[in-house]
Design a protein around this motif. Sequence first.
Motif, PDB file in Angstrom:
ATOM      1  N   VAL A  18       0.843  -1.204   0.000  1.00 15.64           N
ATOM      2  CA  VAL A  18       0.000   0.000   0.000  1.00 15.64           C
ATOM      3  C   VAL A  18       0.875   1.250   0.000  1.00 15.64           C
ATOM      4  N   GLU A  19       1.922   1.260   0.817  1.00 11.90           N
ATOM      5  CA  GLU A  19       2.812   2.415   0.873  1.00 11.90           C
ATOM      6  C   GLU A  19       3.507   2.654  -0.472  1.00 11.90           C
ATOM      7  N   ALA A  20       3.894   1.569  -1.155  1.00  9.00           N
ATOM      8  CA  ALA A  20       4.547   1.705  -2.455  1.00  9.00           C
ATOM      9  C   ALA A  20       3.605   2.310  -3.482  1.00  9.00           C
ATOM     10  N   VAL A  21       2.362   1.842  -3.501  1.00  8.91           N
ATOM     11  CA  VAL A  21       1.377   2.376  -4.448  1.00  8.91           C
ATOM     12  C   VAL A  21       1.083   3.834  -4.142  1.00  8.91           C
ATOM     13  N   ALA A  22       0.816   4.134  -2.881  1.00 13.68           N
ATOM     14  CA  ALA A  22       0.467   5.500  -2.498  1.00 13.68           C
ATOM     15  C   ALA A  22       1.604   6.469  -2.797  1.00 13.68           C
ATOM     16  N   GLY A  23       2.838   6.032  -2.536  1.00 17.30           N
ATOM     17  CA  GLY A  23       3.978   6.893  -2.798  1.00 17.30           C
ATOM     18  C   GLY A  23       4.109   7.243  -4.268  1.00 17.30           C
ATOM     19  N   LYS A  24       3.947   6.248  -5.136  1.00 17.51           N
ATOM     20  CA  LYS A  24       4.061   6.478  -6.577  1.00 17.51           C
ATOM     21  C   LYS A  24       2.935   7.361  -7.095  1.00 17.51           C
ATOM     22  N   ILE A  25       1.703   7.083  -6.667  1.00 16.39           N
ATOM     23  CA  ILE A  25       0.554   7.853  -7.139  1.00 16.39           C
ATOM     24  C   ILE A  25       0.639   9.300  -6.674  1.00 16.39           C
ATOM     25  N   SER A  26       1.044   9.504  -5.433  1.00 18.18           N
ATOM     26  CA  SER A  26       1.046  10.848  -4.856  1.00 18.18           C
ATOM     27  C   SER A  26       2.102  11.758  -5.466  1.00 18.18           C
ATOM     28  N   GLU A  27       3.074  11.177  -6.157  1.00 19.91           N
ATOM     29  CA  GLU A  27       4.109  11.990  -6.795  1.00 19.91           C
ATOM     30  C   GLU A  27       3.521  12.955  -7.811  1.00 19.91           C
ATOM     31  N   GLU A  28       2.381  12.595  -8.416  1.00 20.59           N
ATOM     32  CA  GLU A  28       1.821  13.405  -9.488  1.00 20.59           C
ATOM     33  C   GLU A  28       0.520  14.102  -9.097  1.00 20.59           C
ATOM     34  N   GLY A  29       0.235  14.141  -7.793  1.00 21.12           N
ATOM     35  CA  GLY A  29      -0.952  14.863  -7.360  1.00 21.12           C
ATOM     36  C   GLY A  29      -2.119  13.954  -7.050  1.00 21.12           C
ATOM     37  N   PRO A  30      -3.275  14.548  -6.730  1.00 28.20           N
ATOM     38  CA  PRO A  30      -4.427  13.754  -6.283  1.00 28.20           C
ATOM     39  C   PRO A  30      -5.056  12.951  -7.409  1.00 28.20           C
ATOM     40  N   LEU A  31      -5.667  11.845  -7.018  1.00 26.92           N
ATOM     41  CA  LEU A  31      -6.458  11.059  -7.953  1.00 26.92           C
ATOM     42  C   LEU A  31      -7.836  11.687  -8.116  1.00 26.92           C
ATOM     43  N   ASP A  32      -8.461  11.364  -9.247  1.00 19.15           N
ATOM     44  CA  ASP A  32      -9.868  11.709  -9.452  1.00 19.15           C
ATOM     45  C   ASP A  32     -10.760  10.490  -9.264  1.00 19.15           C
ATOM     46  N   ILE A  33     -10.194   9.303  -9.522  1.00 15.29           N
ATOM     47  CA  ILE A  33     -10.969   8.057  -9.490  1.00 15.29           C
ATOM     48  C   ILE A  33     -10.135   6.967  -8.852  1.00 15.29           C
ATOM     49  N   LEU A  34     -10.748   6.239  -7.918  1.00  7.41           N
ATOM     50  CA  LEU A  34     -10.085   5.099  -7.283  1.00  7.41           C
ATOM     51  C   LEU A  34     -11.049   3.924  -7.291  1.00  7.41           C
TER      52      LEU A  34
END
Length: 261
Positions: free
Chosen positions: A66-82
């Motif tokens: 979970v930490e690996a996914v969140a770290g990668k995604i958060s590099e480019e800003g917030p999500l719109d859809i999960l």
Amino acid sequence: MTMQDRDRLDGRRALVTGGSKGTGMAVVERLHEMGADVWTTARTMPTGYERPDRFIEADTATTDGVEAVAGKISEEGPLDILVHVVGGSSTPPGGYAAASEDQWMAELNLNLLGAVRLDRVLLPAMVEARSGVVVHVTSIQRQQPLHDATLPYASAKGALRTYSKGLANELAPRGVRVNAVSPGGIQTEGYDDFVDRLADGNDVTREEAKQMIFDSLGGVPLGRFATTEEIADLVGFLVSDRASSIVGAEYVIDGGTVPTT
């Protein structure tokens, strides 16, 4: 906004868990077709995956994953859809007594706690932006559990539905919509594996095992299980602007398996 625009997801970032095969892969493709910038995660990237720069190899059933996914995604800003698709069952047949402590924890981590943990780290950015959509894939087994081999899975999915409803009520005033999709049987490789386990565990043929599944569900009026594309169509609708007032709902897509009460 035109009717066609309400079907589009252009400019929106999405993450689909369990997107390497089956329903998850179908959802990834559908959101991509709708114009979204779609990331996905699974333990292993499929050979020849078309968008490797948008794939995160991680096991979301673990805190490290979970930490690996969140770290990668958060590099480019917030999500719109999960969209939380990842899930499954590996408990052997034999009823409640056959499910060990480790198997219970594995099923809970895979089918419930992975989504809870990922939401906890990714949703604050959606809340801050006051915009976003979350879909949790549950199961009709929360209402009709198959006790022989999937009671831990069914229990986790039941808890996921309760969590999803509570989260929806909390986040709707903050601009984030949360809904759930509850499939019945789906024609996937995972379903085929389950049929094999059931056949081996009960010393019957695959066709007899399939009939056992249909019988345990009380029948499927449609006469077949849903395809992954049909599930993806429903998810695509729920994350689009066509569903902008739908909050806290659970859409059952099961060919009529669950009786109307």
